[in-house]
Design a protein around this motif. Structure first.
Motif, PDB file in Angstrom:
ATOM      1  N   ASN A  60      34.575  93.720  37.605  1.00  0.00           N
ATOM      2  CA  ASN A  60      35.135  93.591  36.255  1.00  0.00           C
ATOM      3  C   ASN A  60      36.417  94.412  36.125  1.00  0.00           C
ATOM      4  O   ASN A  60      37.388  93.980  35.493  1.00  0.00           O
ATOM      5  N   TYR A  61      36.413  95.585  36.755  1.00  0.00           N
ATOM      6  CA  TYR A  61      37.604  96.439  36.729  1.00  0.00           C
ATOM      7  C   TYR A  61      38.746  95.804  37.519  1.00  0.00           C
ATOM      8  O   TYR A  61      39.896  95.747  37.056  1.00  0.00           O
ATOM      9  N   LEU A  62      38.438  95.300  38.705  1.00  0.00           N
ATOM     10  CA  LEU A  62      39.466  94.695  39.552  1.00  0.00           C
ATOM     11  C   LEU A  62      39.989  93.380  38.971  1.00  0.00           C
ATOM     12  O   LEU A  62      41.144  93.017  39.178  1.00  0.00           O
ATOM     13  N   LEU A  63      39.135  92.668  38.251  1.00  0.00           N
ATOM     14  CA  LEU A  63      39.555  91.416  37.616  1.00  0.00           C
ATOM     15  C   LEU A  63      40.350  91.672  36.334  1.00  0.00           C
ATOM     16  O   LEU A  63      40.948  90.746  35.780  1.00  0.00           O
ATOM     17  N   GLY A  64      40.349  92.909  35.884  1.00  0.00           N
ATOM     18  CA  GLY A  64      41.075  93.236  34.664  1.00  0.00           C
ATOM     19  C   GLY A  64      40.272  92.991  33.405  1.00  0.00           C
ATOM     20  O   GLY A  64      40.809  93.078  32.293  1.00  0.00           O
ATOM     21  N   ILE A  65      38.982  92.697  33.546  1.00  0.00           N
ATOM     22  CA  ILE A  65      38.117  92.458  32.391  1.00  0.00           C
ATOM     23  C   ILE A  65      37.847  93.772  31.659  1.00  0.00           C
ATOM     24  O   ILE A  65      37.748  93.813  30.431  1.00  0.00           O
ATOM     25  N   SER A  66      37.734  94.843  32.420  1.00  0.00           N
ATOM     26  CA  SER A  66      37.571  96.174  31.825  1.00  0.00           C
ATOM     27  C   SER A  66      38.627  97.106  32.399  1.00  0.00           C
ATOM     28  O   SER A  66      39.114  96.898  33.517  1.00  0.00           O
ATOM     29  N   ASP A  67      38.986  98.126  31.616  1.00  0.00           N
ATOM     30  CA  ASP A  67      40.026  99.049  32.088  1.00  0.00           C
ATOM     31  C   ASP A  67      39.451 100.385  32.542  1.00  0.00           C
ATOM     32  O   ASP A  67      40.183 101.324  32.842  1.00  0.00           O
ATOM     33  N   LYS A  68      38.126 100.469  32.590  1.00  0.00           N
ATOM     34  CA  LYS A  68      37.475 101.679  33.069  1.00  0.00           C
ATOM     35  C   LYS A  68      36.419 101.322  34.107  1.00  0.00           C
ATOM     36  O   LYS A  68      35.865 100.230  34.087  1.00  0.00           O
ATOM     37  N   THR A  69      36.162 102.257  35.008  1.00  0.00           N
ATOM     38  CA  THR A  69      35.127 102.052  36.022  1.00  0.00           C
ATOM     39  C   THR A  69      34.462 103.378  36.345  1.00  0.00           C
ATOM     40  O   THR A  69      35.061 104.450  36.139  1.00  0.00           O
ATOM     41  N   SER A  70      33.270 103.317  36.852  1.00  0.00           N
ATOM     42  CA  SER A  70      32.524 104.532  37.176  1.00  0.00           C
ATOM     43  C   SER A  70      33.218 105.334  38.277  1.00  0.00           C
ATOM     44  O   SER A  70      33.795 104.774  39.210  1.00  0.00           O
TER      45      SER A  70
END
Length: 376
Positions: A166-176
Motif C-alpha cells: 500500500n505504501y509503495l503503491l502510494g495508497i498510504s503515505d506511512k508504513t511500519s
C-alpha cells in the motif's frame, strides 16, 4: 546407459536401476568433485525429466535433482530445467531459489525477470507476493493492485505485506518501521521502505539476509572502536556470511598514531587481536619495497592463524603474492609464497564457498524502486 568413469558415480538405465543405488550415488556426489566430462553427463541426466528408478517415487526423484541443483548453485541449469519442464512437484522451490538468489544479490531487476516462471501451475503465496512487488517495481500498479486484491480474497496476504505494498503503491503515505526477518522478501521490503534503515545482524541472522546486507552495502559499523562489533563481523566473514573485503576496509579505518605506525613491529604484540591486525595491515599498505611487504603479509598470516581466522585472509594473501609476482620474491620467501598461493585452490575463501556475487546496492525509492534494483 549413462555411467561416470571410475569411482565417481554410476547411474545406469533408470528403468532397471535400484533406487538405493541412485540415492547412494547422490550421497557420494556430496563428497567428491566430478571431472568436467562426468559433470556434463550428470547434468544431462538431471535435465532429462525421465521416469524414476524402480523403488523410488517420482516426487523423491525430482527432489534429488532439485536438491543437487540448489546445493551446487546451478542457476543456469535451474532455468533450463524450468523451461523444459512446465509442471512438476517442487517447481515453486526452484523458482523461489532463483528469486531469493537475486534478492540476496540486491539485483531486483534480474529477479523480477524470473516471474515468467510463476504461472498458473504454482500456488505459492511467497512467489505471488514477489510477483506483485515486481509489478509495482516496474510501475505496473494497476496490475499489482488487481493481484493484491485477489491474494487478499484467497486469504494469502498478511498485514505486513499489505502495509508495504500500500505504501509503495502510494495508497498510504506511512508504513511500519518494524523490520521483518521472517523471510528474505519481507526483509528486503523492510529495507526499501524504512527511512534511514539500520539493521544490526547477529549470529542468528539468516544466511540469505547476510548476503543481501553485503550486496546492498547495508553492513555498517558506526563506532570503529567497538571491538566486539568488529569481532562479530570477523567471525561472520570467516563463516562466509560477510564479504572479507569489509574486514579489510574496517582495518584501514582503525586509528593508529604516527609513532605506533613507525614502530609497528615492536608494538603490535601489545595490542589485542583486531587492533594488532589492523596495525600490521596498515603497515603493509604503507610499505614500498618487496621485502617489507612480504614480511608484513606473512606476519598478518600468523596473526589471522592465531585466532583461527585464516579463511578471511587466504585469498587476500594469495592475490597479494600473485600481484608481487613469484619471480620478484626473494629466495628466502619462495617456498612459503608458493605454498600460500596454492592454498587459494585447496582452501577457498568464505565468499567463494558461498558463491555469493556482490552487486551494488541502491537507495530507497517510493513506488517500488527499492534498494539495489538492477544492481549487478
Amino acid at each position: 546407459s549413462a555411467c561416470l568413469v571410475g569411482s565417481e558415480m554410476c547411474i545406469r538405465d533408470r528403468s532397471s536401476t535400484e533406487a538405493d543405488e541412485i540415492r547412494a550415488s547422490f550421497k557420494r556426489l556430496e563428497k567428491i568433485k566430478l571431472s568436467e566430462t562426468s559433470n556434463e553427463i550428470l547434468e544431462n541426466i538431471l535435465l532429462s525429466f525421465s521416469y524414476p528408478p524402480i523403488g523410488m517415487s517420482e516426487k523423491e526423484f525430482v527432489k534429488l535433482k532439485i536438491n543437487w541443483l540448489i546445493q551446487n548453485d546451478r542457476q543456469d541449469l535451474i532455468e533450463n530445467f524450468l523451461k523444459r519442464n512446465k509442471d512438476f512437484q517442487g517447481k515453486s522451490t526452484l523458482v523461489q531459489y532463483l528469486v531469493d538468489q537475486n534478492i540476496s544479490q540486491a539485483d531486483i531487476k534480474e529477479g523480477c525477470e524470473k516471474i515468467e516462471f510463476i504461472d498458473s501451475t504454482i500456488k505459492d503465496a511467497y512467489l505471488e507476493k514477489f510477483k506483485i512487488y515486481c509489478l509495482t517495481f516496474n510501475n505496473k500498479k494497476s496490475q499489482a493492485q488487481l493481484l493484491l486484491d485477489l491474494l487478499r480474497e484467497q486469504k494469502q496476504s498478511d498485514k505486513f505485506f499489505d502495509d508495504k505494498i500500500n505504501y509503495l503503491l502510494g495508497i498510504s503515505d506511512k508504513t511500519s518501521d518494524k523490520i521483518n526477518e521472517k523471510n528474505l522478501l519481507n526483509f528486503y521490503l523492510s529495507s526499501v521502505t524504512i527511512k534511514d534503515f539500520n539493521y544490526k545482524p547477529t549470529k542468528s541472522t539468516k544466511k540469505e539476509i547476510w548476503k543481501y546486507l553485503n550486496a546492498a552495502n547495508l553492513i555498517k559499523i558506526d563506532d570503529i572502536s567497538d571491538k566486539q562489533k568488529i569481532k562479530d563481523l570477523e567471525l561472520a566473514a570467516k563463516e562466509g556470511r560477510v564479504d572479507e573485503k569489509l574486514i579489510f576496509d574496517i582495518y584501514k579505518q582503525v586509528p593508529h598514531n604516527l609513532n605506533t605506525l613507525i614502530n609497528a613491529k615492536n608494538l603490535y604484540q601489545t595490542l589485542d587481536g583486531s587492533n594488532a591486525r589492523s596495525l600490521i595491515f596498515q603497515k603493509y599498505l604503507l610499505s614500498e619495497d618487496v621485502d617489507a611487504k612480504l614480511e608484513y603479509l606473512f606476519l598478518l598470516d600468523d596473526l589471522f592463524k592465531e585466532e583461527k581466522l585464516l579463511p578471511i585472509y587466504s585469498k587476500f594473501l594469495s592475490d597479494s603474492l600473485k600481484k608481487i609476482g613469484l619471480s620478484n620474491i626473494p629466495d628466502k620467501y619462495q617456498e612459503i609464497a608458493e605454498s600460500r598461493i596454492c592454498l587459494l585452490y585447496t582452501s577457498p575463501s568464505p565468499r567463494d564457498r558461498q558463491k555469493s556475487g556482490v552487486a551494488g546496492g541502491g537507495g530507497k525509492k517510493k513506488g517500488g524502486g527499492g534498494g539495489g534494483g538492477g544492481g549487478g
